[in-house]
Design a protein around this motif. Structure first.
Motif, PDB file in Angstrom:
ATOM      1  N   TYR A  71       1.060  -1.121  -0.007  1.00  0.00           N
ATOM      2  CA  TYR A  71       0.370  -0.013   0.023  1.00  0.00           C
ATOM      3  C   TYR A  71       0.813   1.467   0.007  1.00  0.00           C
ATOM      4  N   ASP A  72       0.375   1.923  -0.472  1.00  0.00           N
ATOM      5  CA  ASP A  72       1.082   3.952  -0.821  1.00  0.00           C
ATOM      6  C   ASP A  72       1.217   4.410   0.479  1.00  0.00           C
ATOM      7  N   ALA A  73       0.186   4.203   1.423  1.00  0.00           N
ATOM      8  CA  ALA A  73      -0.541   4.795   2.691  1.00  0.00           C
ATOM      9  C   ALA A  73      -1.429   3.912   4.274  1.00  0.00           C
ATOM     10  N   ILE A  74      -0.488   4.262   4.875  1.00  0.00           N
ATOM     11  CA  ILE A  74      -1.378   3.195   6.029  1.00  0.00           C
ATOM     12  C   ILE A  74      -2.000   3.833   6.880  1.00  0.00           C
ATOM     13  N   VAL A  75      -2.915   3.994   7.073  1.00  0.00           N
ATOM     14  CA  VAL A  75      -3.614   4.951   8.440  1.00  0.00           C
ATOM     15  C   VAL A  75      -4.220   4.391   9.594  1.00  0.00           C
ATOM     16  N   ALA A  76      -3.959   4.689  10.296  1.00  0.00           N
ATOM     17  CA  ALA A  76      -4.451   4.375  12.131  1.00  0.00           C
ATOM     18  C   ALA A  76      -4.870   5.614  12.681  1.00  0.00           C
ATOM     19  N   PRO A  77      -6.161   4.987  13.781  1.00  0.00           N
ATOM     20  CA  PRO A  77      -6.254   6.259  14.612  1.00  0.00           C
ATOM     21  C   PRO A  77      -5.677   5.885  15.635  1.00  0.00           C
ATOM     22  N   SER A  78      -4.392   5.984  15.500  1.00  0.00           N
ATOM     23  CA  SER A  78      -3.755   5.787  17.302  1.00  0.00           C
ATOM     24  C   SER A  78      -1.994   5.933  17.286  1.00  0.00           C
ATOM     25  N   GLY A  79      -1.983   6.313  17.392  1.00  0.00           N
ATOM     26  CA  GLY A  79      -0.589   7.680  17.538  1.00  0.00           C
ATOM     27  C   GLY A  79       0.472   6.219  18.565  1.00  0.00           C
ATOM     28  N   SER A  80      -0.355   5.846  19.277  1.00  0.00           N
ATOM     29  CA  SER A  80       0.313   4.521  19.756  1.00  0.00           C
ATOM     30  C   SER A  80       1.127   3.422  18.725  1.00  0.00           C
ATOM     31  N   VAL A  85       5.766   0.770  14.937  1.00  0.00           N
ATOM     32  CA  VAL A  85       6.155   1.082  13.805  1.00  0.00           C
ATOM     33  C   VAL A  85       6.928   1.752  13.727  1.00  0.00           C
ATOM     34  N   ARG A  86       6.274   2.992  13.810  1.00  0.00           N
ATOM     35  CA  ARG A  86       8.106   4.092  13.261  1.00  0.00           C
ATOM     36  C   ARG A  86       8.748   4.388  14.406  1.00  0.00           C
ATOM     37  N   VAL A 136     -16.064  21.000  24.000  1.00  0.00           N
ATOM     38  CA  VAL A 136     -15.350  19.053  23.706  1.00  0.00           C
ATOM     39  C   VAL A 136     -12.911  20.547  24.352  1.00  0.00           C
ATOM     40  N   THR A 137     -13.051  19.236  25.239  1.00  0.00           N
ATOM     41  CA  THR A 137     -11.382  19.824  25.366  1.00  0.00           C
ATOM     42  C   THR A 137     -10.322  17.981  24.848  1.00  0.00           C
ATOM     43  N   TYR A 138      -9.158  18.918  25.050  1.00  0.00           N
ATOM     44  CA  TYR A 138      -8.360  17.628  23.999  1.00  0.00           C
ATOM     45  C   TYR A 138      -7.405  17.227  25.157  1.00  0.00           C
ATOM     46  N   HIS A 139      -6.969  16.495  24.706  1.00  0.00           N
ATOM     47  CA  HIS A 139      -6.109  15.778  25.686  1.00  0.00           C
ATOM     48  C   HIS A 139      -5.384  14.362  24.712  1.00  0.00           C
ATOM     49  N   PRO A 140      -3.909  15.767  24.387  1.00  0.00           N
ATOM     50  CA  PRO A 140      -2.937  15.033  23.486  1.00  0.00           C
ATOM     51  C   PRO A 140      -2.227  14.081  24.126  1.00  0.00           C
ATOM     52  N   THR A 141      -2.186  12.729  23.323  1.00  0.00           N
ATOM     53  CA  THR A 141      -1.835  11.545  23.928  1.00  0.00           C
ATOM     54  C   THR A 141      -0.376  11.974  23.765  1.00  0.00           C
ATOM     55  N   CYS A 142       0.497  10.881  24.962  1.00  0.00           N
ATOM     56  CA  CYS A 142       2.417  11.437  25.127  1.00  0.00           C
ATOM     57  C   CYS A 142       2.657  10.403  23.831  1.00  0.00           C
ATOM     58  N   LEU A 148       5.598  10.654  17.691  1.00  0.00           N
ATOM     59  CA  LEU A 148       5.335  10.927  16.678  1.00  0.00           C
ATOM     60  C   LEU A 148       5.427  12.758  16.174  1.00  0.00           C
ATOM     61  N   ARG A 149       5.125  13.368  17.105  1.00  0.00           N
ATOM     62  CA  ARG A 149       5.384  14.473  17.042  1.00  0.00           C
ATOM     63  C   ARG A 149       3.687  15.516  16.121  1.00  0.00           C
TER      64      ARG A 149
END
Length: 256
Positions: A71-80, A85-86, A136-142, A148-149
């Motif tokens: 695949y040209d791109a793989i997308v995941a709804p998970s920074g963890s 992988v990276r 809404v409030t947003y929590h940036p996961t570690c 991933l920054r």
């Protein structure tokens, strides 16, 4: 869209939070992306790597490469999981002593994207046509923040949502205390960290707390749930956890 794009749902989402990968597909298809779901996908192996079972993770690295390599791109709804992988696969491939696997990982890893990265950097959109008329409030996961920054990409996407009332979370960059097995092995510290996080969430009077990792939302949501319908005099209803993908997938038609 001409690129071949695959959804990496992640095992945690697939098992416990299936609405998140479904929302990811709904969102991407609305933006014109033809999303595929390779059925051979499974765990990324992070749970093994993080607990010292590196050798047990190597077969999962091989499976990931075999499953997503075309695949040209793989997308995941998970920074963890994307962070695993990276940031971890190169070390695991080197440990395996397999030059072919090392080359495959080096070539594939840059094509694996966390959802907000893919939207902002690859599709180059921030207004995805979402509608979410809630506070809404947003929590940036570690992992998304530090591995991933992703920076303010999720916030840029949220700010463009029609109808949203986005309020800043105090001490937003502090960890929620989950950390995978950390929450099990260091439960008292984990609960103390999580309690501080949910205190800050409740101080915003938000209806929803948004994050890009359901693992962190499980921690936050569990602690919020223990507080019952209200968390104290003057603090209002307990906020509900929701993944970024589900907010961005919402439209006006959904609330009719």
């Amino acid at each position: 869209m001409t690129d071949s794009v695959a959804l990496f749902a992640t095992c945690f989402n697939d098992t416990m939070w299936p609405d998140t990968p479904k929302a990811t597909v709904q969102l991407l298809e609305r933006l014109g992306v033809d999303v595929r779901f390779p059925e051979r996908q499974t765990c990324c192996g992070q749970m093994f790597t993080n607990t010292g079972y590196a050798d047990e993770a190597i077969p999962l690295v091989r499976n990931f490469v075999d499953t997503f390599g075309s695949y040209d791109a793989i997308v995941a709804p998970s920074g963890s999981c994307v962070g695993s992988v990276r940031e971890q696969y190169e070390t695991l491939a080197h440990r395996a002593g397999d030059p072919g696997l090392q080359r495959a990982v080096t070539e594939l890893a840059p094509r694996v994207h966390e959802l907000s990265e893919y939207l902002v950097d690859v599709l180059q959109v921030t207004d995805v046509g979402a509608y979410f008329p809630h506070r809404v409030t947003y929590h940036p996961t570690c992992h998304s923040l530090r591995m991933l920054r992703v920076g303010d990409r999720p916030l840029r996407l949220l700010r463009a949502v029609e109808g949203i009332d986005l309020v800043e979370l105090p001490d937003a960059e502090e960890c929620c205390g989950f950390g995978g097995t950390f929450a099990v092995k260091n439960s008292e510290v984990s609960v103390a960290m999580g309690t501080r996080k949910v205190d800050n969430v409740q101080s915003t009077h938000a209806e929803y707390v948004v994050a890009s990792d359901n693992s962190c939302l499980a921690q936050i949501g569990g602690l919020l749930g223990r507080r019952g319908r209200t968390s104290g005099v003057g603090q209002g209803p307990v906020a509900r956890p929701i993944h970024l993908a589900e907010v961005l997938a919402g439209t006006r038609e959904d609330v009719r």
